[in-house]
Write a protein that holds these residues in place. Sequence first.
Motif, mmCIF file in Angstrom:
data_model
loop_
_atom_site.group_PDB
_atom_site.id
_atom_site.type_symbol
_atom_site.label_atom_id
_atom_site.label_comp_id
_atom_site.label_asym_id
_atom_site.label_seq_id
_atom_site.Cartn_x
_atom_site.Cartn_y
_atom_site.Cartn_z
ATOM 1 N N UNK A 209 -3.147 -8.894 -11.368
ATOM 2 C CA UNK A 209 -3.349 -8.624 -9.943
ATOM 3 C C UNK A 209 -2.814 -9.786 -9.099
ATOM 4 N N UNK A 210 -3.063 -10.994 -9.548
ATOM 5 C CA UNK A 210 -2.581 -12.167 -8.805
ATOM 6 C C UNK A 210 -1.056 -12.190 -8.729
ATOM 7 N N UNK A 211 -0.405 -11.657 -9.773
ATOM 8 C CA UNK A 211 1.061 -11.699 -9.824
ATOM 9 C C UNK A 211 1.693 -10.337 -9.576
ATOM 10 N N UNK A 221 8.889 1.157 -6.942
ATOM 11 C CA UNK A 221 7.542 0.950 -6.392
ATOM 12 C C UNK A 221 6.500 0.709 -7.478
ATOM 13 N N UNK A 222 5.451 -0.002 -7.077
ATOM 14 C CA UNK A 222 4.356 -0.327 -7.997
ATOM 15 C C UNK A 222 3.125 0.499 -7.627
ATOM 16 N N UNK A 223 2.497 1.071 -8.648
ATOM 17 C CA UNK A 223 1.241 1.802 -8.469
ATOM 18 C C UNK A 223 0.123 0.939 -9.044
ATOM 19 N N UNK A 224 -0.996 0.884 -8.342
ATOM 20 C CA UNK A 224 -2.145 0.123 -8.848
ATOM 21 C C UNK A 224 -3.354 1.040 -8.982
ATOM 22 N N UNK A 225 -3.947 1.046 -10.169
ATOM 23 C CA UNK A 225 -5.145 1.843 -10.424
ATOM 24 C C UNK A 225 -6.308 0.926 -10.747
ATOM 25 N N UNK A 226 -7.049 0.571 -9.708
ATOM 26 C CA UNK A 226 -8.177 -0.357 -9.880
ATOM 27 C C UNK A 226 -9.514 0.323 -9.608
ATOM 28 N N UNK A 227 -9.443 1.530 -9.077
ATOM 29 C CA UNK A 227 -10.607 2.210 -8.532
ATOM 30 C C UNK A 227 -11.771 2.296 -9.531
ATOM 31 N N UNK A 243 -19.202 1.520 -6.961
ATOM 32 C CA UNK A 243 -18.132 0.527 -6.787
ATOM 33 C C UNK A 243 -17.148 0.909 -5.685
ATOM 34 N N UNK A 244 -17.613 1.706 -4.726
ATOM 35 C CA UNK A 244 -16.700 2.176 -3.677
ATOM 36 C C UNK A 244 -16.196 1.008 -2.832
ATOM 37 N N UNK A 245 -17.104 0.184 -2.331
ATOM 38 C CA UNK A 245 -16.669 -0.939 -1.463
ATOM 39 C C UNK A 245 -15.781 -1.900 -2.252
ATOM 40 N N UNK A 246 -16.181 -2.144 -3.495
ATOM 41 C CA UNK A 246 -15.397 -3.046 -4.351
ATOM 42 C C UNK A 246 -13.994 -2.470 -4.560
ATOM 43 N N UNK A 247 -13.931 -1.147 -4.741
ATOM 44 C CA UNK A 247 -12.637 -0.494 -4.983
ATOM 45 C C UNK A 247 -11.745 -0.575 -3.759
ATOM 46 N N UNK A 248 -12.358 -0.428 -2.584
ATOM 47 C CA UNK A 248 -11.579 -0.507 -1.351
ATOM 48 C C UNK A 248 -11.010 -1.918 -1.186
ATOM 49 N N UNK A 249 -11.847 -2.922 -1.463
ATOM 50 C CA UNK A 249 -11.364 -4.313 -1.359
ATOM 51 C C UNK A 249 -10.207 -4.542 -2.333
ATOM 52 N N UNK A 250 -10.351 -4.023 -3.545
ATOM 53 C CA UNK A 250 -9.292 -4.216 -4.550
ATOM 54 C C UNK A 250 -8.016 -3.478 -4.141
ATOM 55 N N UNK A 251 -8.168 -2.296 -3.563
ATOM 56 C CA UNK A 251 -6.987 -1.538 -3.120
ATOM 57 C C UNK A 251 -6.234 -2.305 -2.030
ATOM 58 N N UNK A 253 -6.273 -5.519 -1.538
ATOM 59 C CA UNK A 253 -5.669 -6.703 -2.159
ATOM 60 C C UNK A 253 -4.358 -6.320 -2.848
ATOM 61 N N UNK A 254 -4.388 -5.189 -3.568
ATOM 62 C CA UNK A 254 -3.174 -4.735 -4.265
ATOM 63 C C UNK A 254 -2.083 -4.371 -3.256
ATOM 64 N N UNK A 255 -2.479 -3.715 -2.170
ATOM 65 C CA UNK A 255 -1.489 -3.340 -1.145
ATOM 66 C C UNK A 255 -0.872 -4.589 -0.525
ATOM 67 N N UNK A 256 -1.708 -5.567 -0.273
ATOM 68 C CA UNK A 256 -1.229 -6.833 0.299
ATOM 69 C C UNK A 256 -0.191 -7.489 -0.624
ATOM 70 N N UNK A 257 -0.371 -7.282 -1.930
ATOM 71 C CA UNK A 257 0.577 -7.841 -2.896
ATOM 72 C C UNK A 257 1.698 -6.874 -3.252
ATOM 73 N N UNK A 258 1.857 -5.858 -2.421
ATOM 74 C CA UNK A 258 3.058 -5.036 -2.539
ATOM 75 C C UNK A 258 2.894 -3.701 -3.232
ATOM 76 N N UNK A 259 1.683 -3.337 -3.659
ATOM 77 C CA UNK A 259 1.533 -2.022 -4.305
ATOM 78 C C UNK A 259 1.876 -0.918 -3.299
ATOM 79 N N UNK A 260 2.683 0.031 -3.726
ATOM 80 C CA UNK A 260 3.124 1.124 -2.842
ATOM 81 C C UNK A 260 2.262 2.362 -2.982
#
Length: 287
Positions: A209-211, A221-227, A243-251, A253-260
């Motif tokens: 996730x950090x990278x 494009x990159x897909x992220x499945x953290x939900x 884990x809804x709020x946690x999932x939203x935060x992770x989504x 974060x992933x979008x900020x790092x370029x997940x499409x």
Amino acid sequence: MSTPFPSPASHFQCGRYSLSLARPLIMGVVNVTPDSFSDGGSFLAHESAIAHAQSLIEEGADILDIGGESTRPGAAAVALEEERRRVLPVVEALAACGVPVSIDTRKPELMREAIAAGASLVNDIGGAEGGGVLELIAASGAGVCLMHKQGEPQTMQQSPHYDDVVAEVRDYLAQRVDAAIKAGVASESIVIDPGFGFGKTYEHNLALLAHLGSFEALGVPVLAGLSRKGMLGRITGREPQARVYASVAAALFAAERGASILRVHDVAATRDALAVWWTLSGRMPVS
Ligand code: HH2
């Protein structure tokens, strides 16, 4: 690497759909299973799966991902006939729903049947390594999600090991993109996914996730499945449904790092959070 990778795409072509990548897309999960880790049994009946899918579209899903086999750690494999019985009627019913339908399967025969029934995207957690899979996708014009995993769901979390998880996952996905392009899949129809939780420890997931931004170098494009995944449970101490709020935060974060593309169970919450973040960070408002 022999194939020169194209520059990052402006759209994602899956079947007859051309999805703009000007903002992150939301893939809503529809699990037609008795045993998925966070919603198993909730949408096993076809009518409830279809109704759930329609409410995800109303909430703002750009893509629907229909799956009939849980791939959670420890999950047993499902026979083709049973997986087909679970998902095909749902794919058929949603074929004209207005957003691309993705089939989440590793079985080439079911991919073929789902595409014939109206699916526009193949989401293969096995990296589309099955014989003839890439050729099938190329011939159909469907999109493909190429995901990395280490091992098989039944045992993958027992002792995952990497010397350099980011480099190894990236190299694998680069090879799969190369293979897909060589098989005739259009580069704008390919997305890649590091496969959070698939043969990865908590630390591996955090490193990926950090990278995540470094995966953009592959030119697709990159897909992220953290939900609702286990890493979010470890951070928050909460059960999957909480884990809804946690999932939203992770989504975010992933979008900020370029997940499409963000693969999520909680579409409305993700959509609102994305819209606020997107707008406040000075981009065009999300329609
Ligand atoms: N995660 C799951 C299933 N499919 N596909 C992609 N591309 N990326 C993922 O991260 C991914 C996936 C697991 O989530 P879920 O479908 O909710 O659970 P289960 O496998 O138990 O049905």
